[in-house]
Design a protein around this motif. Sequence first.
Motif, PDB file in Angstrom:
ATOM      1  N   LEU A 407       0.822  -1.212   0.000  1.00 16.04           N
ATOM      2  CA  LEU A 407       0.000   0.000   0.000  1.00 16.04           C
ATOM      3  C   LEU A 407       0.856   1.262   0.000  1.00 16.04           C
ATOM      4  N   TYR A 408       1.951   1.219   0.743  1.00 18.70           N
ATOM      5  CA  TYR A 408       2.846   2.376   0.801  1.00 18.70           C
ATOM      6  C   TYR A 408       3.469   2.658  -0.565  1.00 18.70           C
ATOM      7  N   GLN A 409       3.907   1.596  -1.237  1.00 20.04           N
ATOM      8  CA  GLN A 409       4.545   1.793  -2.530  1.00 20.04           C
ATOM      9  C   GLN A 409       3.555   2.267  -3.589  1.00 20.04           C
ATOM     10  N   HIS A 410       2.347   1.735  -3.586  1.00 23.58           N
ATOM     11  CA  HIS A 410       1.388   2.040  -4.658  1.00 23.58           C
ATOM     12  C   HIS A 410       0.572   3.300  -4.392  1.00 23.58           C
ATOM     13  N   SER A 411       0.397   3.657  -3.114  1.00 21.75           N
ATOM     14  CA  SER A 411      -0.368   4.879  -2.825  1.00 21.75           C
ATOM     15  C   SER A 411       0.536   6.095  -2.686  1.00 21.75           C
ATOM     16  N   GLY A 412       1.814   5.875  -2.415  1.00 26.47           N
ATOM     17  CA  GLY A 412       2.744   6.981  -2.266  1.00 26.47           C
ATOM     18  C   GLY A 412       2.613   7.748  -0.966  1.00 26.47           C
ATOM     19  N   GLY A 413       1.900   7.213  -0.019  1.00 25.69           N
ATOM     20  CA  GLY A 413       1.726   7.887   1.264  1.00 25.69           C
ATOM     21  C   GLY A 413       1.320   6.894   2.333  1.00 25.69           C
ATOM     22  N   TRP A 414       0.996   7.423   3.524  1.00 24.30           N
ATOM     23  CA  TRP A 414       0.716   6.559   4.662  1.00 24.30           C
ATOM     24  C   TRP A 414      -0.748   6.546   5.076  1.00 24.30           C
ATOM     25  N   GLY A 415      -1.628   7.210   4.335  1.00 24.80           N
ATOM     26  CA  GLY A 415      -3.041   7.227   4.695  1.00 24.80           C
ATOM     27  C   GLY A 415      -3.665   5.848   4.670  1.00 24.80           C
ATOM     28  N   GLN A 416      -3.527   5.132   3.547  1.00 27.79           N
ATOM     29  CA  GLN A 416      -4.111   3.799   3.431  1.00 27.79           C
ATOM     30  C   GLN A 416      -3.455   2.787   4.376  1.00 27.79           C
ATOM     31  N   PRO A 417      -2.124   2.775   4.471  1.00 31.73           N
ATOM     32  CA  PRO A 417      -1.530   1.838   5.440  1.00 31.73           C
ATOM     33  C   PRO A 417      -1.997   2.074   6.880  1.00 31.73           C
ATOM     34  N   LEU A 418      -2.128   3.339   7.282  1.00 33.04           N
ATOM     35  CA  LEU A 418      -2.579   3.613   8.643  1.00 33.04           C
ATOM     36  C   LEU A 418      -4.025   3.175   8.856  1.00 33.04           C
ATOM     37  N   ALA A 419      -4.861   3.331   7.828  1.00 32.24           N
ATOM     38  CA  ALA A 419      -6.243   2.847   7.935  1.00 32.24           C
ATOM     39  C   ALA A 419      -6.268   1.332   8.113  1.00 32.24           C
TER      40      ALA A 419
END
Length: 445
Positions: A407-419
């Motif tokens: 998720l971090y690599q494909h979203s480019g941020g930490w919003g989805q991983p934190l969710a």
Amino acid sequence: MHTPPSDDLATPETAASAPRPADHGGPRRAASPWRGRVMAAGLMLAALNLRPAVTSLGPLLEEVRDDLGMSGTVAGVLTSVPAACFALFGLTAPRLARRWGPGAIVCAGLAAIATGLLLRPFAGGTVVFLAASALALAGIAVSNILMPVIVKRWFPDRVGAMTGLYSMGLSLGTAAAAAATVPMTDALGGSWRSGLGVWALLAAVALVPWLFLARSARADASRPEAGGTEAGGTDTDAPPAAETAAAPAAAPAIRITRSPLAWAMAVFFGFQATAAYISMGWMPQIFRDAGVSASTSGLLLAVMMAMGVPLAFVLPRIAARLRHQGVLVVILGVFGLTGYAGLWLAPAGGAWAWAVLLGIANCAFPLALTMIGMRTRTHTGVVRLSAFAQSVGYLLSIPGPLLVGVLYQHSGGWGQPLALMAGFMVPQIVAGVLAGRDRHLEDEA
């Protein structure tokens, strides 16, 4: 998603695993109180080595990735390797303990940790690095499983206190590795290889009391007047007289894979392990991406892990006094959800507060270990429940760190991983409440 452990865990040989009285009026340990003190010191030193192989890597993960050419997805695999090794190698612990005794296997595990950490800095590529890490993690895996077993055997009337002792040692080792790895790396020339390899020395020191106990046991067993020890074990692994007198003669008949308690414990253990290994593997990167320096990110991880030092000592004592540990599970879960929300809203501005909150939440680990001891009546029961809950739990935890990396690599941020991290907290709370009910594995037979 995973396969249950083999029936060897479900139906251990009663003759090999059930406690039995020693010859000549009870266990010889009763006449050697110094062995209890050496065992307590050995537990503490062993616990100090059960996480540095993992938490020393987090603050240097970016440097390791750059040097070895790892992508974000491969780094996610790397952060999942500890859980995979703990699950797979942990399955062997009960069988090895029945053959050689828990103390001897912990001793061998510490030797594997020292060897793996010593070899890891010489890796020239990802495969070799993973292989050396796997060796160290295999040693950690069998020790993870057998720590509750040794506590139950040696200190049956002080399960909460001794679990708190080695949980405190585990948290201390975790925090020390997170805080000291970057400064030691700088002091040793700036190479991540030196910063990771130095932790092999701590494992070598921990070997000393276990070798001493094993040698003493062999000497006792060789004396004709001592009567020897049972096949496949040593005197250091014999149960105390109090446990021998209280233990039933037969193992519980229920298969561990059919126990609702065992599954609840495994799910609770699995999701708390997921949160812990995501934190140890990715939390420094979250802070670094928010603009925090590498050394400060390591200190933040150290603060997170250091919260377990006092709490890991106190929490098992509190849990041991409660009939239902569900309230503690819920409280820790709320701390975790608050910490994840803070990381999403202000990762750098409130970094120290989120580290404290998540550190408190990660104390679900010593709580789980205490519950394993409290949910069984016999030595055989604790071996089976510890092996099943930890092995299946670590299997369940494997996808978590990997998914965070993807998720971090494909979203480019930490919003989805934190969710995703916050979402994992919900089944952890539910399973923990179910596992915390006042019942015992043997009662389900």
